[in-house]
Design a protein around this motif. Structure first.
Motif, PDB file in Angstrom:
ATOM      1  N   THR A  31      -5.723  -3.984  -5.300  1.00 45.09           N
ATOM      2  CA  THR A  31      -6.016  -4.795  -6.472  1.00 45.09           C
ATOM      3  C   THR A  31      -4.731  -5.366  -7.053  1.00 45.09           C
ATOM      4  OG1 THR A  31      -5.901  -2.862  -7.914  1.00 45.09           O
ATOM      5  CG2 THR A  31      -8.056  -3.436  -7.006  1.00 45.09           C
ATOM      6  N   GLY A  32      -4.890  -6.280  -7.979  1.00 49.58           N
ATOM      7  CA  GLY A  32      -3.740  -6.879  -8.648  1.00 49.58           C
ATOM      8  C   GLY A  32      -3.626  -8.353  -8.347  1.00 49.58           C
ATOM      9  N   GLY A  33      -3.828  -8.729  -7.101  1.00 46.95           N
ATOM     10  CA  GLY A  33      -3.799 -10.143  -6.750  1.00 46.95           C
ATOM     11  C   GLY A  33      -5.093 -10.830  -7.155  1.00 46.95           C
ATOM     12  N   THR A  34      -5.017 -12.132  -7.366  1.00 49.73           N
ATOM     13  CA  THR A  34      -6.203 -12.878  -7.798  1.00 49.73           C
ATOM     14  C   THR A  34      -6.461 -14.092  -6.923  1.00 49.73           C
ATOM     15  OG1 THR A  34      -4.815 -14.086  -9.379  1.00 49.73           O
ATOM     16  CG2 THR A  34      -6.017 -12.172 -10.219  1.00 49.73           C
ATOM     17  N   PHE A  35      -5.703 -14.252  -5.852  1.00 48.32           N
ATOM     18  CA  PHE A  35      -5.857 -15.429  -4.999  1.00 48.32           C
ATOM     19  C   PHE A  35      -6.309 -15.029  -3.596  1.00 48.32           C
ATOM     20  CE2 PHE A  35      -4.076 -18.852  -2.286  1.00 48.32           C
ATOM     21  CZ  PHE A  35      -4.770 -19.920  -2.823  1.00 48.32           C
ATOM     22  N   ASN A  36      -5.487 -14.259  -2.886  1.00 42.96           N
ATOM     23  CA  ASN A  36      -5.833 -13.769  -1.554  1.00 42.96           C
ATOM     24  C   ASN A  36      -6.524 -12.413  -1.633  1.00 42.96           C
ATOM     25  OD1 ASN A  36      -4.360 -15.902   0.003  1.00 42.96           O
ATOM     26  ND2 ASN A  36      -2.590 -14.982  -1.016  1.00 42.96           N
ATOM     27  N   SER A  37      -7.300 -12.107  -0.605  1.00 41.22           N
ATOM     28  CA  SER A  37      -7.844 -10.755  -0.458  1.00 41.22           C
ATOM     29  C   SER A  37      -6.855  -9.930   0.345  1.00 41.22           C
ATOM     30  CB  SER A  37      -9.194 -10.799   0.255  1.00 41.22           C
ATOM     31  OG  SER A  37     -10.153 -11.451  -0.540  1.00 41.22           O
ATOM     32  N   VAL A  38      -6.535  -8.739  -0.146  1.00 43.04           N
ATOM     33  CA  VAL A  38      -5.507  -7.908   0.491  1.00 43.04           C
ATOM     34  C   VAL A  38      -6.078  -6.508   0.686  1.00 43.04           C
ATOM     35  CG1 VAL A  38      -3.136  -7.087   0.392  1.00 43.04           C
ATOM     36  CG2 VAL A  38      -3.739  -9.245  -0.722  1.00 43.04           C
ATOM     37  N   HIS A  39      -5.981  -6.004   1.922  1.00 50.34           N
ATOM     38  CA  HIS A  39      -6.508  -4.680   2.237  1.00 50.34           C
ATOM     39  C   HIS A  39      -5.462  -3.866   2.971  1.00 50.34           C
ATOM     40  CE1 HIS A  39     -10.951  -5.126   1.419  1.00 50.34           C
ATOM     41  NE2 HIS A  39     -10.526  -6.367   1.316  1.00 50.34           N
ATOM     42  N   LEU A  40      -5.332  -2.588   2.585  1.00 49.05           N
ATOM     43  CA  LEU A  40      -4.502  -1.629   3.294  1.00 49.05           C
ATOM     44  C   LEU A  40      -5.373  -0.966   4.359  1.00 49.05           C
ATOM     45  CD1 LEU A  40      -1.935   0.041   3.715  1.00 49.05           C
ATOM     46  CD2 LEU A  40      -2.716   1.561   1.877  1.00 49.05           C
ATOM     47  N   LEU A  41      -4.938  -1.063   5.612  1.00 49.92           N
ATOM     48  CA  LEU A  41      -5.737  -0.576   6.733  1.00 49.92           C
ATOM     49  C   LEU A  41      -5.008   0.541   7.474  1.00 49.92           C
ATOM     50  CD1 LEU A  41      -6.688  -4.031   8.330  1.00 49.92           C
ATOM     51  CD2 LEU A  41      -7.868  -2.828   6.471  1.00 49.92           C
ATOM     52  N   THR A  42      -5.780   1.397   8.085  1.00 55.66           N
ATOM     53  CA  THR A  42      -5.275   2.331   9.082  1.00 55.66           C
ATOM     54  C   THR A  42      -5.884   1.920  10.410  1.00 55.66           C
ATOM     55  OG1 THR A  42      -5.222   4.108   7.432  1.00 55.66           O
ATOM     56  CG2 THR A  42      -5.016   4.746   9.749  1.00 55.66           C
ATOM     57  N   LEU A  43      -5.020   1.627  11.385  1.00 56.92           N
ATOM     58  CA  LEU A  43      -5.473   1.108  12.672  1.00 56.92           C
ATOM     59  C   LEU A  43      -5.164   2.100  13.784  1.00 56.92           C
ATOM     60  CD1 LEU A  43      -4.122  -2.564  12.411  1.00 56.92           C
ATOM     61  CD2 LEU A  43      -6.327  -1.667  11.616  1.00 56.92           C
ATOM     62  N   GLU A 116       6.425   1.095   1.951  1.00 54.38           N
ATOM     63  CA  GLU A 116       6.178   2.154   0.973  1.00 54.38           C
ATOM     64  C   GLU A 116       6.624   1.711  -0.413  1.00 54.38           C
ATOM     65  OE1 GLU A 116       8.652   5.608   1.011  1.00 54.38           O
ATOM     66  OE2 GLU A 116      10.319   4.571   2.001  1.00 54.38           O
ATOM     67  N   GLY A 117       6.011   2.322  -1.426  1.00 55.79           N
ATOM     68  CA  GLY A 117       6.467   2.113  -2.795  1.00 55.79           C
ATOM     69  C   GLY A 117       5.387   1.616  -3.726  1.00 55.79           C
ATOM     70  N   GLU A 118       5.753   1.624  -5.003  1.00 60.13           N
ATOM     71  CA  GLU A 118       4.916   1.071  -6.067  1.00 60.13           C
ATOM     72  C   GLU A 118       5.639  -0.132  -6.652  1.00 60.13           C
ATOM     73  OE1 GLU A 118       1.960   2.008  -7.219  1.00 60.13           O
ATOM     74  OE2 GLU A 118       1.679   3.822  -6.018  1.00 60.13           O
ATOM     75  N   THR A 119       4.890  -1.017  -7.306  1.00 58.34           N
ATOM     76  CA  THR A 119       5.544  -2.186  -7.864  1.00 58.34           C
ATOM     77  C   THR A 119       6.471  -1.791  -9.017  1.00 58.34           C
ATOM     78  OG1 THR A 119       3.808  -2.664  -9.492  1.00 58.34           O
ATOM     79  CG2 THR A 119       3.572  -3.644  -7.290  1.00 58.34           C
ATOM     80  N   TRP A 120       7.541  -2.520  -9.134  1.00 56.33           N
ATOM     81  CA  TRP A 120       8.504  -2.322 -10.220  1.00 56.33           C
ATOM     82  C   TRP A 120       7.787  -2.456 -11.556  1.00 56.33           C
ATOM     83  CZ3 TRP A 120      14.061  -4.579  -9.512  1.00 56.33           C
ATOM     84  CH2 TRP A 120      14.879  -4.220 -10.598  1.00 56.33           C
ATOM     85  N   GLU A 121       6.864  -3.392 -11.653  1.00 51.04           N
ATOM     86  CA  GLU A 121       6.116  -3.580 -12.901  1.00 51.04           C
ATOM     87  C   GLU A 121       5.389  -2.306 -13.301  1.00 51.04           C
ATOM     88  OE1 GLU A 121       2.570  -6.531 -14.561  1.00 51.04           O
ATOM     89  OE2 GLU A 121       2.538  -5.812 -12.493  1.00 51.04           O
ATOM     90  N   ARG A 122       4.772  -1.636 -12.336  1.00 51.55           N
ATOM     91  CA  ARG A 122       4.001  -0.426 -12.632  1.00 51.55           C
ATOM     92  C   ARG A 122       4.903   0.743 -12.991  1.00 51.55           C
ATOM     93  NH1 ARG A 122      -0.258   0.474  -8.151  1.00 51.55           N
ATOM     94  NH2 ARG A 122      -0.838  -1.563  -9.006  1.00 51.55           N
ATOM     95  N   LEU A 123       6.062   0.813 -12.343  1.00 49.74           N
ATOM     96  CA  LEU A 123       6.964   1.943 -12.569  1.00 49.74           C
ATOM     97  C   LEU A 123       7.902   1.739 -13.755  1.00 49.74           C
ATOM     98  CD1 LEU A 123       8.025   2.768  -8.896  1.00 49.74           C
ATOM     99  CD2 LEU A 123       6.375   3.994 -10.314  1.00 49.74           C
ATOM    100  N   ARG A 124       7.955   0.540 -14.273  1.00 47.38           N
ATOM    101  CA  ARG A 124       8.956   0.199 -15.286  1.00 47.38           C
ATOM    102  C   ARG A 124       9.027   1.187 -16.458  1.00 47.38           C
ATOM    103  NH1 ARG A 124      11.785  -3.338 -18.736  1.00 47.38           N
ATOM    104  NH2 ARG A 124      12.588  -5.070 -17.522  1.00 47.38           N
ATOM    105  N   PRO A 125       7.884   1.662 -17.033  1.00 51.97           N
ATOM    106  CA  PRO A 125       7.987   2.580 -18.175  1.00 51.97           C
ATOM    107  C   PRO A 125       8.706   3.884 -17.847  1.00 51.97           C
ATOM    108  CG  PRO A 125       5.765   1.666 -17.986  1.00 51.97           C
ATOM    109  CD  PRO A 125       6.483   1.303 -16.743  1.00 51.97           C
TER     110      PRO A 125
END
Length: 333
Positions: A31-43, A116-125
């Motif tokens: 979630t978070g994006g509003t234009f493209n559909s983005v999915h995390l997959l395990t292949l 790997e990682g979380e967005t800087w925006e989410r971790l900022r606090p």
């Protein structure tokens, strides 16, 4: 605008990208994006025994209303990652597959490695002042490396017209800005100024753009939501630079707009210490940055209409963009 992908569609795109033997073991929409559909997959694909994490990004279907510059955004993003991968230390996704022939699904897609990682925006606090300053300096150094990637022409790689149609940066940027002003008239969002006033002010200062003679690779969307952080050896590090779909070949100073989103990069000494130590911005450079601030602010103000955003929910963002547009125009005056 953002489509919902079924399990069957995801499996079909993966089979097209990696072969019919590749299985999708898990799928989770990011979630978070509003234009493209983005999915995390395990292949998983025989004969390999190890599972593989990947990110699938699918553009809206054909016929979706778009701003003029949004032509072939996913191909632009793929090209950005391929070029930026040459920058030492710059963490960008690897391209596993890219499709634009619309045979797997009615839209362009990218299949990428997962970072790997979380967005800087989410971790900022949770980031202290010392770590924040260190990370801003690191970002400046990474961006300085990115801008050493040079192209042969100015503009969007897959724009209409494409990069190379303009004879220089002034002509290229004039066309880019004129397109956004035309989009503003076409979609009719509320604006604090007439688009023609913006275009006129930039053209009045157009000689400043002639100072840019070599096209650099510009990300143009480097706000904290597109930067990943993760802990390594006990401290946070930049582990991902994402969403290169707005990238173009142009003035490297254009990247000092989103890195200080709706603010003034001159007030970020930590970033500047990494990007260009001991070289303060000149008056001409600040005016060029003001042109790019106006350009980005107009994009933010216009794009909500074709994308169908809720105006009330988006009001805080559009207020910031409108204020920044006024500030940029005052700098140009």
């Amino acid at each position: 605008m953002k489509r919902t992908l079924t399990d069957e569609q995801i499996a079909g795109v993966v089979a097209h990208a990696r072969g019919p033997g590749t299985r999708v073991l898990t799928s989770r929409e990011l979630t978070g994006g509003t234009f493209n559909s983005v999915h995390l997959l395990t292949l998983a694909a025989p004969p390999a025994t190890e599972e593989e994490a990947a990110v699938l990004k699918v553009a809206p279907p054909a016929g979706t209303p778009l701003m003029t510059y949004e032509n072939a955004l996913m191909r632009t993003e793929a090209e950005f990652y391929r070029r930026a991968a040459a920058v030492p230390g710059l963490p960008v996704p690897g391209i596993l597959a890219a499709g634009s022939d619309r045979t797997a699904i009615d839209g362009d897609y990218l299949l990428m490695t997962h970072l790997e990682g979380e967005t800087w925006e989410r971790l900022r606090p949770r980031i202290g002042a010392e770590d924040h300053a260190r990370l801003r300096a690191d970002l400046g150094r990474l961006l300085r490396g990115l801008h050493r990637i040079r192209g042969s022409s100015f503009g969007y790689p897959y724009g209409n017209p494409p990069a190379g149609a303009a004879t220089g940066w002034r002509a290229a940027f004039d066309g880019m800005l004129a397109d956004v002003c035309a989009d503003a008239r076409r979609f009719g969002p509320p604006l604090p100024v007439d688009p023609d006033e913006v275009l006129g002010l930039v053209r009045t200062r157009g000689r400043l753009l002639d100072q840019v003679t070599v096209p650099s690779l510009v990300h143009f969307d480097l706000w904290e939501g597109n930067i990943l952080l993760a802990e390594r050896d006990g401290r946070l590090e930049i582990t991902g630079v994402l969403d290169g779909e707005r990238s173009f070949w142009g003035d490297p100073l254009a990247d000092l707009v989103s890195t200080a989103l709706f603010g003034d990069i001159a007030g970020d000494p930590a970033f500047l210490s990494g990007y260009r130590p001991a070289a303060p911005l000149t008056t001409d450079e600040r005016r060029r940055i003001a042109m790019y601030r106006a350009y980005l602010a107009l994009i933010v103000l216009v794009e909500g209409v074709p994308r169908g955003y809720d105006p009330q929910a988006r009001a805080p963002l559009t207020a910031l963009a409108a204020d920044d547009l006024r500030v940029a125009l005052n700098l140009l005056r």
